[in-house]
Design a protein around this motif. Structure first.
Motif, PDB file in Angstrom:
ATOM      1  N   VAL A  74      24.455  54.736  30.499  1.00 53.67           N
ATOM      2  CA  VAL A  74      25.400  55.904  29.210  1.00 53.67           C
ATOM      3  C   VAL A  74      26.375  56.308  30.622  1.00 53.67           C
ATOM      4  N   ALA A  75      26.277  56.284  31.334  1.00 53.70           N
ATOM      5  CA  ALA A  75      27.545  56.515  32.939  1.00 53.70           C
ATOM      6  C   ALA A  75      28.841  55.444  32.345  1.00 53.70           C
ATOM      7  N   MET A  76      28.675  54.221  32.700  1.00 53.42           N
ATOM      8  CA  MET A  76      29.180  53.577  32.542  1.00 53.42           C
ATOM      9  C   MET A  76      30.128  53.457  30.629  1.00 53.42           C
ATOM     10  N   VAL A  77      29.130  53.710  29.726  1.00 49.92           N
ATOM     11  CA  VAL A  77      29.907  53.560  28.392  1.00 49.92           C
ATOM     12  C   VAL A  77      30.679  55.144  28.016  1.00 49.92           C
ATOM     13  N   VAL A  78      29.501  56.007  28.680  1.00 48.11           N
ATOM     14  CA  VAL A  78      30.702  57.406  28.752  1.00 48.11           C
ATOM     15  C   VAL A  78      32.315  57.557  29.383  1.00 48.11           C
ATOM     16  N   VAL A  79      31.995  56.863  30.864  1.00 43.04           N
ATOM     17  CA  VAL A  79      33.649  56.810  31.526  1.00 43.04           C
ATOM     18  C   VAL A  79      34.743  55.640  30.422  1.00 43.04           C
ATOM     19  N   ALA A  80      33.222  54.383  30.119  1.00 45.72           N
ATOM     20  CA  ALA A  80      34.407  52.635  29.549  1.00 45.72           C
ATOM     21  C   ALA A  80      34.789  53.854  27.762  1.00 45.72           C
ATOM     22  N   CYS A  81      34.819  54.047  26.993  1.00 46.09           N
ATOM     23  CA  CYS A  81      34.834  55.353  25.976  1.00 46.09           C
ATOM     24  C   CYS A  81      35.747  56.105  26.531  1.00 46.09           C
ATOM     25  N   SER A  82      35.888  56.361  27.712  1.00 46.64           N
ATOM     26  CA  SER A  82      37.161  57.990  27.647  1.00 46.64           C
ATOM     27  C   SER A  82      38.678  57.739  28.099  1.00 46.64           C
ATOM     28  N   GLY A 102      31.121  45.197  29.268  1.00 46.63           N
ATOM     29  CA  GLY A 102      30.377  43.581  27.384  1.00 46.63           C
ATOM     30  C   GLY A 102      29.948  43.156  29.003  1.00 46.63           C
ATOM     31  N   THR A 103      30.220  42.522  30.256  1.00 49.30           N
ATOM     32  CA  THR A 103      29.585  41.905  31.151  1.00 49.30           C
ATOM     33  C   THR A 103      28.435  42.562  31.526  1.00 49.30           C
ATOM     34  N   ALA A 104      28.507  43.775  31.484  1.00 50.75           N
ATOM     35  CA  ALA A 104      27.153  45.053  31.852  1.00 50.75           C
ATOM     36  C   ALA A 104      25.935  44.268  31.440  1.00 50.75           C
ATOM     37  N   SER A 105      26.543  44.066  29.870  1.00 52.75           N
ATOM     38  CA  SER A 105      25.369  44.422  28.943  1.00 52.75           C
ATOM     39  C   SER A 105      24.671  43.126  29.069  1.00 52.75           C
ATOM     40  N   LEU A 106      25.490  41.893  29.770  1.00 52.00           N
ATOM     41  CA  LEU A 106      24.760  40.602  29.479  1.00 52.00           C
ATOM     42  C   LEU A 106      23.238  40.406  30.263  1.00 52.00           C
ATOM     43  N   PHE A 107      23.947  41.930  31.414  1.00 51.44           N
ATOM     44  CA  PHE A 107      22.768  41.881  32.585  1.00 51.44           C
ATOM     45  C   PHE A 107      21.658  42.953  31.995  1.00 51.44           C
ATOM     46  N   SER A 108      21.832  44.247  31.441  1.00 51.34           N
ATOM     47  CA  SER A 108      20.896  45.493  30.475  1.00 51.34           C
ATOM     48  C   SER A 108      20.415  44.619  29.691  1.00 51.34           C
ATOM     49  N   GLY A 109      21.486  43.803  28.451  1.00 50.55           N
ATOM     50  CA  GLY A 109      20.783  42.881  27.362  1.00 50.55           C
ATOM     51  C   GLY A 109      21.432  43.708  26.020  1.00 50.55           C
ATOM     52  N   PRO A 110      21.311  45.014  24.903  1.00 51.44           N
ATOM     53  CA  PRO A 110      22.109  45.283  24.284  1.00 51.44           C
ATOM     54  C   PRO A 110      24.026  45.625  24.684  1.00 51.44           C
ATOM     55  N   SER A 111      24.328  45.183  23.987  1.00 49.53           N
ATOM     56  CA  SER A 111      25.455  45.167  23.961  1.00 49.53           C
ATOM     57  C   SER A 111      26.342  46.579  23.749  1.00 49.53           C
ATOM     58  N   SER A 112      26.740  47.204  24.011  1.00 51.47           N
ATOM     59  CA  SER A 112      27.130  48.681  24.271  1.00 51.47           C
ATOM     60  C   SER A 112      28.647  48.771  24.070  1.00 51.47           C
ATOM     61  N   GLY A 113      29.449  47.612  24.168  1.00 49.25           N
ATOM     62  CA  GLY A 113      30.676  48.185  24.585  1.00 49.25           C
ATOM     63  C   GLY A 113      31.684  47.271  23.810  1.00 49.25           C
ATOM     64  N   THR A 114      31.096  46.666  22.349  1.00 48.10           N
ATOM     65  CA  THR A 114      31.073  46.194  21.224  1.00 48.10           C
ATOM     66  C   THR A 114      32.872  47.014  21.031  1.00 48.10           C
ATOM     67  N   ILE A 115      31.909  48.091  20.128  1.00 48.29           N
ATOM     68  CA  ILE A 115      33.134  48.772  18.924  1.00 48.29           C
ATOM     69  C   ILE A 115      34.469  48.997  20.049  1.00 48.29           C
ATOM     70  N   LEU A 116      33.830  49.900  21.070  1.00 50.63           N
ATOM     71  CA  LEU A 116      35.332  50.004  22.161  1.00 50.63           C
ATOM     72  C   LEU A 116      35.890  48.442  22.517  1.00 50.63           C
ATOM     73  N   LEU A 117      35.807  46.860  22.627  1.00 52.52           N
ATOM     74  CA  LEU A 117      36.130  45.962  22.146  1.00 52.52           C
ATOM     75  C   LEU A 117      37.163  45.404  21.112  1.00 52.52           C
ATOM     76  N   LEU A 118      37.076  46.375  20.603  1.00 48.64           N
ATOM     77  CA  LEU A 118      37.769  45.948  19.063  1.00 48.64           C
ATOM     78  C   LEU A 118      39.276  46.818  18.971  1.00 48.64           C
TER      79      LEU A 118
END
Length: 424
Positions: A74-82, A102-118
């Motif tokens: 969650v912390a990574m997502v918050v920092v990345a989206c900010s 996205g690289t972290a998502s390969l290890f953690s499972g769910p793809s939580s940064g796809t919208i951010l990449l778009l």
């Protein structure tokens, strides 16, 4: 000293350019409030990214490690989206943040940064350049494909998780890049058109100022030539009429004085007609100057020993003919004013197929070369206008020589430096 460009200056320029309003109420609102739009977009991406980030479940992982992992995610997502708050000034920052997430998502499972990449790929194309967007997208796609393949071959992640993460990033990144390239290209094109319109507006104002300055200089030259020559002749005729005891000669001098004044008034009205805004029938150009022969005859009537000699014959352009008339008029006028005791004022015109040479020589000159007069300065400008030259200087024996060489056909103006006699 440069002046800071204000928002009101841009608004006034846009109003003068008569630019149409941007289509869409919401689009105009977002354009006027970019910070609010970025904050709202950041919160929207954060909401969509936190949803898959909180679905990580693995019974083999201890509860404490599970909580710590979710908090870190969650912390990574918050920092990345900010980082989207800097997408206009530094669009590469959200892109790198999306790559890391996205690289972290390969290890953690769910793809939580796809919208951010778009959104990051879109921002690169709009706020940086299309080349940067395609280059960054290509690097990201190759990175996810190679890393996913390597992790699947080594057994670090399962094939389904690797394929889902890699394909989702590649597809959404491609969609964001395509939309961004389209919007960014249109935005840069419109910006270039508006900038060119502003440049043309500035150039139009500059051309208008140059045209006004040129017209003021032309009117000043014409006014000087008309007033100086006519008043000099009128003064000489009036003094002659007052000094002679012959009533008939005084009467003829008075008639010539009235004719000279009347002709000067007519020429001034014609020249100043260009300044009128009404529907006056006056012509828009000044009358042609008096021919050299008329100028010499006017000096003779005023009692000056003026003579005219013409050698050769050639067709000259109207601009050159105008310059010849004014040069002879100014040269004779200066001789009458500055050499009242002259015993001879000779005017010689020599025509050849390619040029016209004007020599005006008088004796009885005193003093040196003047620098504050306007007459010969104007003649130098006239000569330069037809690509000719003018020289004026004293010679031996108390004589003054004015020589002008003009082409028979007018050409483009060139800068010219002349020595001028002080004609007041």
């Amino acid at each position: 000293m440069s002046r800071t460009r204000s928002r009101s200056d841009s608004i006034r320029e846009d109003e003068e350019l008569r630019l149409p309003r941007a289509p869409g109420l919401f689009r105009r609102y977002w354009a006027r409030h970019p910070v609010f739009a970025d904050v709202l977009l950041t919160l929207f991406c954060l909401f969509l990214s936190l949803a898959p980030a909180g679905r990580f479940v693995d019974e083999s992982v201890p509860e404490s490690a599970y909580i710590a992992l979710n908090i870190a995610t969650v912390a990574m997502v918050v920092v990345a989206c900010s980082t989207l708050l800097w997408r206009r000034r530094a669009p590469l920052v959200p892109f790198f943040a999306a790559m890391i997430l996205g690289t972290a998502s390969l290890f953690s499972g769910p793809s939580s940064g796809t919208i951010l990449l778009l959104v990051a790929c879109y921002g690169l194309a709009v706020y940086r350049s299309s080349r940067t967007a395609w280059t960054s997208y290509g690097i990201g796609a190759v990175w996810f494909l190679l890393l996913s393949g390597l992790l699947m071959l080594t057994g670090v992640i399962v094939m389904q998780n690797g394929l889902d993460t890699a394909l989702s990033y590649i597809v959404l990144g491609l969609i964001g890049t395509l939309i961004g390239v389209n919007v960014g290209g249109r935005k840069r094109y419109l910006s270039a058109v508006i900038d060119r319109s502003r440049q043309l507006l500035v150039e139009r104002d500059q051309q208008a100022q140059l045209a006004a300055a040129s017209e003021r200089a032309r009117i000043a030259r014409e006014m000087h030539d008309i007033v100086s020559h006519s008043l000099t002749v009128i003064v000489a005729l009036s003094e002659g009429a007052a000094a002679t005891p012959d009533r008939e000669q005084a009467r003829r001098a008075a008639i010539h004085t009235a004719d000279t004044a009347r002709a000067a008034l007519t020429e001034m009205r014609s020249m100043l007609g260009v300044l009128r805004d009404d529907d006056s029938p006056l012509p828009l150009a000044p009358m042609k100057p008096a021919p050299p022969r008329d100028t010499v005859e006017a000096a003779q009537r005023a009692g000056y020993p003026a003579t005219l000699t013409v050698a050769g014959q050639a067709e000259v352009s109207p601009a050159v003919a105008h310059a010849i008339g004014r040069i002879v008029q100014e040269g004779v006028t200066n001789a009458m004013r500055h050499a009242p005791t002259a015993s001879a004022i000779t005017v010689r015109l020599e025509y050849t197929p390619d040029s016209v040479t004007i020599d005006i020589v008088n004796d009885g000159a005193t003093g040196g070369i003047g620098t504050e007069g306007f007459g010969l300065r104007g003649l130098a400008e006239r000569a330069a206008h037809v690509q000719g030259s003018v020289e004026s200087a004293p010679t031996d024996g108390g004589r003054w020589v004015l020589r002008a060489v003009l082409p028979t056909k007018a050409a483009a103006p060139v800068p010219q430096d002349e020595s001028t006699e002080d004609d007041g």
